[in-house]
Write an enzyme that holds these catalytic residues in place. Structure first.
Site, PDB file in Angstrom:
ATOM      1  N   GLU A   6       0.850  -1.199   0.000  1.00  0.00           N
ATOM      2  CA  GLU A   6       0.000   0.000   0.000  1.00  0.00           C
ATOM      3  C   GLU A   6       0.879   1.240   0.000  1.00  0.00           C
ATOM      4  O   GLU A   6       1.864   1.311   0.749  1.00  0.00           O
ATOM      5  CB  GLU A   6      -0.891   0.028   1.253  1.00  0.00           C
ATOM      6  CG  GLU A   6      -1.696   1.320   1.372  1.00  0.00           C
ATOM      7  CD  GLU A   6      -2.494   1.413   2.666  1.00  0.00           C
ATOM      8  OE1 GLU A   6      -3.363   0.555   2.905  1.00  0.00           O
ATOM      9  OE2 GLU A   6      -2.252   2.355   3.448  1.00  0.00           O
ATOM     10  N   THR A  37      -4.104   4.679  -1.352  1.00  0.00           N
ATOM     11  CA  THR A  37      -5.153   5.141  -0.438  1.00  0.00           C
ATOM     12  C   THR A  37      -5.943   6.286  -1.056  1.00  0.00           C
ATOM     13  O   THR A  37      -5.505   6.942  -2.000  1.00  0.00           O
ATOM     14  CB  THR A  37      -4.580   5.601   0.919  1.00  0.00           C
ATOM     15  OG1 THR A  37      -3.728   6.710   0.680  1.00  0.00           O
ATOM     16  CG2 THR A  37      -3.829   4.494   1.606  1.00  0.00           C
ATOM     17  N   HIS A 141     -13.419  -3.859  14.627  1.00  0.00           N
ATOM     18  CA  HIS A 141     -13.503  -2.450  14.230  1.00  0.00           C
ATOM     19  C   HIS A 141     -13.870  -1.650  15.482  1.00  0.00           C
ATOM     20  O   HIS A 141     -14.662  -2.111  16.304  1.00  0.00           O
ATOM     21  CB  HIS A 141     -14.581  -2.302  13.137  1.00  0.00           C
ATOM     22  CG  HIS A 141     -14.690  -0.905  12.620  1.00  0.00           C
ATOM     23  ND1 HIS A 141     -15.577   0.007  13.146  1.00  0.00           N
ATOM     24  CD2 HIS A 141     -14.007  -0.259  11.657  1.00  0.00           C
ATOM     25  CE1 HIS A 141     -15.439   1.162  12.502  1.00  0.00           C
ATOM     26  NE2 HIS A 141     -14.491   1.024  11.588  1.00  0.00           N
ATOM     27  N   LYS A 157     -20.317  -7.724   3.111  1.00  0.00           N
ATOM     28  CA  LYS A 157     -19.439  -7.344   1.991  1.00  0.00           C
ATOM     29  C   LYS A 157     -19.210  -8.563   1.081  1.00  0.00           C
ATOM     30  O   LYS A 157     -19.184  -8.454  -0.133  1.00  0.00           O
ATOM     31  CB  LYS A 157     -18.112  -6.792   2.530  1.00  0.00           C
ATOM     32  CG  LYS A 157     -18.282  -5.470   3.296  1.00  0.00           C
ATOM     33  CD  LYS A 157     -16.962  -4.835   3.697  1.00  0.00           C
ATOM     34  CE  LYS A 157     -16.694  -4.891   5.169  1.00  0.00           C
ATOM     35  NZ  LYS A 157     -15.605  -4.009   5.620  1.00  0.00           N
ATOM     36  N   GLN A 168      -6.715  -4.682   8.765  1.00  0.00           N
ATOM     37  CA  GLN A 168      -6.073  -3.618   9.532  1.00  0.00           C
ATOM     38  C   GLN A 168      -4.770  -4.179  10.102  1.00  0.00           C
ATOM     39  O   GLN A 168      -4.655  -5.393  10.301  1.00  0.00           O
ATOM     40  CB  GLN A 168      -7.043  -3.239  10.678  1.00  0.00           C
ATOM     41  CG  GLN A 168      -6.609  -2.129  11.563  1.00  0.00           C
ATOM     42  CD  GLN A 168      -6.461  -0.846  10.773  1.00  0.00           C
ATOM     43  OE1 GLN A 168      -5.445  -0.674  10.108  1.00  0.00           O
ATOM     44  NE2 GLN A 168      -7.448   0.012  10.830  1.00  0.00           N
TER      45      GLN A 168
HETATM   46  P1  FAD Z   1     -17.856  -1.044   7.032  1.00  0.00           P
HETATM   47  O1  FAD Z   1     -17.563  -2.386   6.494  1.00  0.00           O
HETATM   48  O2  FAD Z   1     -19.018  -0.323   6.457  1.00  0.00           O
HETATM   49  O3  FAD Z   1     -18.027  -1.212   8.609  1.00  0.00           O
HETATM   50  C1  FAD Z   1     -18.005  -0.138   9.525  1.00  0.00           C
HETATM   51  C2  FAD Z   1     -18.737  -0.534  10.799  1.00  0.00           C
HETATM   52  O4  FAD Z   1     -20.131  -0.437  10.521  1.00  0.00           O
HETATM   53  C3  FAD Z   1     -18.513  -1.999  11.263  1.00  0.00           C
HETATM   54  O5  FAD Z   1     -17.555  -2.160  12.237  1.00  0.00           O
HETATM   55  C4  FAD Z   1     -19.846  -2.334  11.868  1.00  0.00           C
HETATM   56  O6  FAD Z   1     -19.829  -1.881  13.206  1.00  0.00           O
HETATM   57  C5  FAD Z   1     -20.835  -1.520  11.087  1.00  0.00           C
HETATM   58  N1  FAD Z   1     -21.483  -2.326  10.016  1.00  0.00           N
HETATM   59  C6  FAD Z   1     -21.336  -2.170   8.663  1.00  0.00           C
HETATM   60  N2  FAD Z   1     -22.079  -3.071   8.001  1.00  0.00           N
HETATM   61  C7  FAD Z   1     -22.719  -3.805   8.928  1.00  0.00           C
HETATM   62  C8  FAD Z   1     -23.622  -4.901   8.871  1.00  0.00           C
HETATM   63  N3  FAD Z   1     -24.061  -5.395   7.698  1.00  0.00           N
HETATM   64  N4  FAD Z   1     -24.067  -5.435  10.033  1.00  0.00           N
HETATM   65  C9  FAD Z   1     -23.659  -4.939  11.227  1.00  0.00           C
HETATM   66  N5  FAD Z   1     -22.798  -3.909  11.336  1.00  0.00           N
HETATM   67  C10 FAD Z   1     -22.330  -3.345  10.224  1.00  0.00           C
HETATM   68  N6  FAD Z   1      -9.870   5.045   5.119  1.00  0.00           N
HETATM   69  C11 FAD Z   1      -9.774   6.069   4.217  1.00  0.00           C
HETATM   70  O7  FAD Z   1     -10.362   7.129   4.425  1.00  0.00           O
HETATM   71  N7  FAD Z   1      -9.010   5.926   3.065  1.00  0.00           N
HETATM   72  C12 FAD Z   1      -8.342   4.780   2.779  1.00  0.00           C
HETATM   73  O8  FAD Z   1      -7.684   4.681   1.741  1.00  0.00           O
HETATM   74  C13 FAD Z   1      -8.409   3.701   3.720  1.00  0.00           C
HETATM   75  N8  FAD Z   1      -7.781   2.520   3.480  1.00  0.00           N
HETATM   76  C14 FAD Z   1      -7.928   1.469   4.363  1.00  0.00           C
HETATM   77  C15 FAD Z   1      -7.322   0.236   4.075  1.00  0.00           C
HETATM   78  C16 FAD Z   1      -7.462  -0.840   4.941  1.00  0.00           C
HETATM   79  C17 FAD Z   1      -6.810  -2.178   4.602  1.00  0.00           C
HETATM   80  C18 FAD Z   1      -8.216  -0.692   6.154  1.00  0.00           C
HETATM   81  C19 FAD Z   1      -8.341  -1.841   7.118  1.00  0.00           C
HETATM   82  C20 FAD Z   1      -8.815   0.526   6.454  1.00  0.00           C
HETATM   83  C21 FAD Z   1      -8.689   1.616   5.566  1.00  0.00           C
HETATM   84  N9  FAD Z   1      -9.326   2.847   5.814  1.00  0.00           N
HETATM   85  C22 FAD Z   1      -9.218   3.880   4.899  1.00  0.00           C
HETATM   86  C23 FAD Z   1     -10.080   3.056   7.060  1.00  0.00           C
HETATM   87  C24 FAD Z   1     -11.566   2.647   6.943  1.00  0.00           C
HETATM   88  O9  FAD Z   1     -12.240   3.489   6.036  1.00  0.00           O
HETATM   89  C25 FAD Z   1     -12.174   2.758   8.349  1.00  0.00           C
HETATM   90  O10 FAD Z   1     -11.603   1.775   9.168  1.00  0.00           O
HETATM   91  C26 FAD Z   1     -13.679   2.751   8.465  1.00  0.00           C
HETATM   92  O11 FAD Z   1     -14.016   3.152   9.799  1.00  0.00           O
HETATM   93  C27 FAD Z   1     -14.342   1.394   8.262  1.00  0.00           C
HETATM   94  O12 FAD Z   1     -14.402   1.077   6.955  1.00  0.00           O
HETATM   95  P2  FAD Z   1     -15.068  -0.318   6.439  1.00  0.00           P
HETATM   96  O13 FAD Z   1     -14.939  -0.286   4.979  1.00  0.00           O
HETATM   97  O14 FAD Z   1     -14.521  -1.461   7.174  1.00  0.00           O
HETATM   98  O15 FAD Z   1     -16.594  -0.064   6.896  1.00  0.00           O
END
Ligand code: FAD
Length: 277
Positions: A6, A37, A141, A157, A168
């Site tokens: 990354e 990113t 998370h 997802k 993470q």
């Molecule tokens: P989601 O999958 O939508 O989940 C977020 C929270 O919502 C979950 O913990 C859960 O509590 C809840 N939730 C969602 N769906 C459900 C469901 N169906 N049922 C129950 N609960 C649910 N951020 C940036 O801004 N830019 C980047 O480039 C970036 N790159 C990243 C790369 C990696 C590998 C990682 C691990 C993180 C990155 N992030 C980045 C940070 C990320 O955007 C945050 O961690 C964000 O808070 C969560 O994103 P997510 O896509 O996991 O969210």
């Protein structure tokens, strides 16, 4: 073992040559993809696209575009995905993004979960080849409670069409291995690629703990704090990350994703010492 990296769009124009050099050197290690990113650190769509296009034109690794969707309308998210597809970028890491400070919900009519973006990407890409990665959280998370709603999120997802997940950062192999068992027991079948970050200074450790909400690894923090100079701190961080990669490989892990911080020397040394390259 499959490897990937990354990078992030440089914050200042003068940092671009260093990133380009890193991309050339990382390419020599034959990574499957290099991800870029999005939004993080104030970067714009243009900044991300320009790095992705550089990878597309100068590396054998596929460019993989992080995209976030929190607070965007479905129409805007579709337009964003089309813009990337139009530039020949068809592999994505679909993310929600962090909620604005102090907010727990987003306005009605806007996207609030990564699985919504996974679905949109699949629809926009239509018949074209491409992968949609998503995020996973070995230690949970920060918003998910004891019942690990992030695993429900991961399942959503997967059902929306995600190809695999990148985790993470974490500090101990058992964090990942226990998470893998838990996720499998709850029906997650896609690959969960561990994300590894070499932490080479106490400042970087504090910053990533603040950004990720991970618990402080006491032993690593102590070793970094006691190291006398930058070279010794680098040694501590690299040897910690290399042992982690080695333990994961010994446990049968087939791929690792390294957070490269726009340079090649540290991650290359981690992989070399772990016997992966
Ligand atoms: P989601 O999958 O939508 O989940 C977020 C929270 O919502 C979950 O913990 C859960 O509590 C809840 N939730 C969602 N769906 C459900 C469901 N169906 N049922 C129950 N609960 C649910 N951020 C940036 O801004 N830019 C980047 O480039 C970036 N790159 C990243 C790369 C990696 C590998 C990682 C691990 C993180 C990155 N992030 C980045 C940070 C990320 O955007 C945050 O961690 C964000 O808070 C969560 O994103 P997510 O896509 O996991 O969210």
């Amino acid at each position: 073992m499959q490897i990937s990296f990354e990078v992030y769009p440089p914050r200042k124009e003068e940092d671009t040559p260093k990133l380009r050099e890193a991309i050339f050197r990382l390419t020599e290690l034959d990574p499957k993809f290099i991800s870029v990113t999005f939004g993080a650190g104030g970067s714009s769509t243009r900044d991300s696209l320009s790095v992705l296009k550089f990878i597309r034109d100068n590396s054998t690794a596929s460019p993989l575009a992080h995209l976030t969707c929190v607070g965007t309308t479905e129409a805007d998210a579709k337009e964003l995905v089309s813009e990337f597809l139009g530039e020949g970028i068809s592999d994505f890491l679909a993310l929600r993004g962090d909620l604005p400070e102090g907010k727990t919900h987003m306005p009605p009519g806007t996207l609030s979960r990564a699985d919504q973006l996974v679905k949109l990407i699949g629809e926009a890409r239509a018949d074209r080849q491409g992968i949609t990665a998503v995020a996973a959280f070995p230690n949970g998370h920060p918003e998910s409670g004891k019942d690990r709603s992030d695993i429900a999120a991961l399942l959503a997802k997967q059902e929306a069409g995600a190809s695999f997940a990148i985790t993470q950062l974490f500090f101990f192999a058992e964090d990942y291995l226990n998470f893998l068992s838990l996720a499998r027991s709850r029906g997650v079948t896609m690959d969960l690629t561990p994300g590894i970050m070499p932490i080479v200074s106490p400042n970087r450790l504090s910053r990533v703990l603040e950004l990720t909400g991970e618990r402080k690894p006491a032993e690593l923090a102590q070793r970094l704090g006691q190291a006398e100079d930058a070279a010794s701190r680098r040694e501590v961080g690299i040897s910690w990350a290399a042992s982690l990669v080695r333990e994961l490989a010994d446990a049968g892990t087939e791929a690792v994703h390294l957070y490269a911080f726009n340079e090649y020397a540290n991650v290359t040394e981690v992989l070399r010492r772990a016997g992966v390259v």
